[in-house]
Design an enzyme around this catalytic site. Sequence first.
Site, PDB file in Angstrom:
ATOM      1  N   VAL A  38     -25.431  65.931 -14.710  1.00  0.00           N
ATOM      2  CA  VAL A  38     -25.446  65.785 -13.253  1.00  0.00           C
ATOM      3  C   VAL A  38     -25.115  64.336 -12.900  1.00  0.00           C
ATOM      4  CG1 VAL A  38     -26.810  66.056 -11.150  1.00  0.00           C
ATOM      5  CG2 VAL A  38     -27.191  67.616 -13.062  1.00  0.00           C
ATOM      6  N   ASP A  45     -38.647  79.509 -12.651  1.00  0.00           N
ATOM      7  CA  ASP A  45     -38.795  78.266 -13.410  1.00  0.00           C
ATOM      8  C   ASP A  45     -39.313  77.143 -12.519  1.00  0.00           C
ATOM      9  OD1 ASP A  45     -38.734  76.856 -15.767  1.00  0.00           O
ATOM     10  OD2 ASP A  45     -36.586  76.444 -15.728  1.00  0.00           O
ATOM     11  N   GLY A  70     -25.451  70.853 -19.229  1.00  0.00           N
ATOM     12  CA  GLY A  70     -24.622  70.236 -18.201  1.00  0.00           C
ATOM     13  C   GLY A  70     -25.058  68.807 -17.922  1.00  0.00           C
ATOM     14  N   LYS A  96     -22.947  68.687 -10.600  1.00  0.00           N
ATOM     15  CA  LYS A  96     -23.334  69.189 -11.937  1.00  0.00           C
ATOM     16  C   LYS A  96     -22.087  69.771 -12.602  1.00  0.00           C
ATOM     17  CE  LYS A  96     -27.027  72.134 -13.775  1.00  0.00           C
ATOM     18  NZ  LYS A  96     -28.255  72.774 -13.312  1.00  0.00           N
TER      19      LYS A  96
HETATM   20  P1  ATP Z   1     -33.405  71.978 -17.708  1.00  0.00           P
HETATM   21  O1  ATP Z   1     -33.992  72.670 -16.522  1.00  0.00           O
HETATM   22  O2  ATP Z   1     -32.238  72.649 -18.266  1.00  0.00           O
HETATM   23  O3  ATP Z   1     -34.414  71.559 -18.711  1.00  0.00           O
HETATM   24  P2  ATP Z   1     -32.766  69.925 -15.889  1.00  0.00           P
HETATM   25  O4  ATP Z   1     -33.522  70.586 -14.818  1.00  0.00           O
HETATM   26  O5  ATP Z   1     -33.108  68.507 -16.194  1.00  0.00           O
HETATM   27  O6  ATP Z   1     -32.807  70.632 -17.238  1.00  0.00           O
HETATM   28  P3  ATP Z   1     -30.383  69.972 -14.299  1.00  0.00           P
HETATM   29  O7  ATP Z   1     -30.757  70.894 -13.225  1.00  0.00           O
HETATM   30  O8  ATP Z   1     -29.024  70.110 -14.842  1.00  0.00           O
HETATM   31  O9  ATP Z   1     -31.232  70.115 -15.553  1.00  0.00           O
HETATM   32  O10 ATP Z   1     -30.586  68.506 -13.784  1.00  0.00           O
HETATM   33  C1  ATP Z   1     -30.558  67.362 -14.642  1.00  0.00           C
HETATM   34  C2  ATP Z   1     -31.187  66.197 -13.896  1.00  0.00           C
HETATM   35  O11 ATP Z   1     -30.292  65.778 -12.863  1.00  0.00           O
HETATM   36  C3  ATP Z   1     -32.482  66.531 -13.168  1.00  0.00           C
HETATM   37  O12 ATP Z   1     -33.581  66.372 -14.014  1.00  0.00           O
HETATM   38  C4  ATP Z   1     -32.481  65.522 -12.036  1.00  0.00           C
HETATM   39  O13 ATP Z   1     -32.995  64.288 -12.479  1.00  0.00           O
HETATM   40  C5  ATP Z   1     -31.003  65.352 -11.732  1.00  0.00           C
HETATM   41  N1  ATP Z   1     -30.566  66.170 -10.567  1.00  0.00           N
HETATM   42  C6  ATP Z   1     -30.202  67.470 -10.579  1.00  0.00           C
HETATM   43  N2  ATP Z   1     -29.835  67.887  -9.360  1.00  0.00           N
HETATM   44  C7  ATP Z   1     -29.970  66.818  -8.537  1.00  0.00           C
HETATM   45  C8  ATP Z   1     -29.752  66.596  -7.128  1.00  0.00           C
HETATM   46  N3  ATP Z   1     -29.306  67.586  -6.329  1.00  0.00           N
HETATM   47  N4  ATP Z   1     -30.006  65.381  -6.619  1.00  0.00           N
HETATM   48  C9  ATP Z   1     -30.460  64.390  -7.425  1.00  0.00           C
HETATM   49  N5  ATP Z   1     -30.683  64.514  -8.751  1.00  0.00           N
HETATM   50  C10 ATP Z   1     -30.439  65.720  -9.313  1.00  0.00           C
END
Ligand code: ATP
Length: 328
Positions: free
Chosen positions: A64, A173, A62, A79
């Site tokens: 974000v 996680d 996905g 997201k």
């Molecule tokens: P994975 O856990 O699959 O390895 P991820 O944690 O990076 O990947 P996501 O949860 O989709 O995956 O988030 C991607 C990025 O988006 C995060 O690393 C963060 O930098 C940003 N992000 C996610 N949620 C928020 C939020 N609520 N506010 C600000 N930034 C966010």
Amino acid sequence: MAVVRERRHPNLKLPLPDSAADRRPRFPLPLPPTALTTSRPTDVDRLSDLEKLQVLGHGNGGTVYKVRHRRTGALYALKIVQSDCDSSVRRQMLREMDILRRTDSPYVVRCHGIFEKSCGDIGLVMEYMDGGTLDCLLRRQSGTFSEDFLAGISRQVLEGLSYLHSHKIVHRDIKPSNLLVNRKMEIKIADFGVSKIMCRTLDACDSFVGTCAYMSPERFDPDTYGGAYNGYAGDIWSLGLTLLELYIGHFPFLPPGQRPDWATLMCAICFGEPPSLPETASDEFRSFIKCCLQKDSSRRWTVAQLLAHPFVAKERDLMAKMEGLSIS
Ligand code: ATP
Ligand code: MG
């Protein structure tokens, strides 16, 4: 990881619905009924009310975005997972939505809306955390965090885990890149793609989900390390490793810069001594980390015990006093 993904998809564009598509009716996602709470009210009615400002990161399947509500000006994180994504990615997103729509805690990232576009893409509107992840913060300031700051982080993550565990949710996680921070220095638990709601006390947990590096020994070998895999205790192990990493500046089981393979990690976690803090750390902090990183899960401290540990209790007392002052 997010950086690598960003490079891999430099031109990935996922426009929010516009013009004709905008006028199509939108349906709330048909999520399974919940035993925990009814879904919370949301304050974003339509995806088309949101204007995309920038990409915040790419997660597992996905993207974000930072978005602004056209009418209220409020900022959110959106997201989006595309319809043609892998079925496991879609399942993770649905799981994350299912959990976030039930939760209501200042220590868990808040959900402001859940949408399914007619094309099949699904969108989750969350509160925007302007400091990003603790992982990014650590790399940005290219140094490590002080004990005082880490006591604050510990308290807030434990409050979040206390809320989740009391609602029978295991996160599975916990790691620096799944903890978000804002400029008020509030820390919130995010990324519930592999979390689980335990329906019964002795619910089995499928062990190999989450990020291998932060998995507890009993997830690899339950017989040796506590008898059974207990997701609640697993979250505590991951928290201990996370705090240690934020203090020393690199993943604790490996020397700085080394990229682990699965087998090396598993051997280090199962057969090595649990990592500990250097001599420079206070006795309180060292003891706190030791309580989190007990290899035998039955000896690992629970959230309630850790919240009463002197390393965190001082910070809790201070917060309670400040709250008292602001009320009077
Ligand atoms: P994975 O856990 O699959 O390895 P991820 O944690 O990076 O990947 P996501 O949860 O989709 O995956 O988030 C991607 C990025 O988006 C995060 O690393 C963060 O930098 C940003 N992000 C996610 N949620 C928020 C939020 N609520 N506010 C600000 N930034 C966010
Ligand atoms: Mg993540």
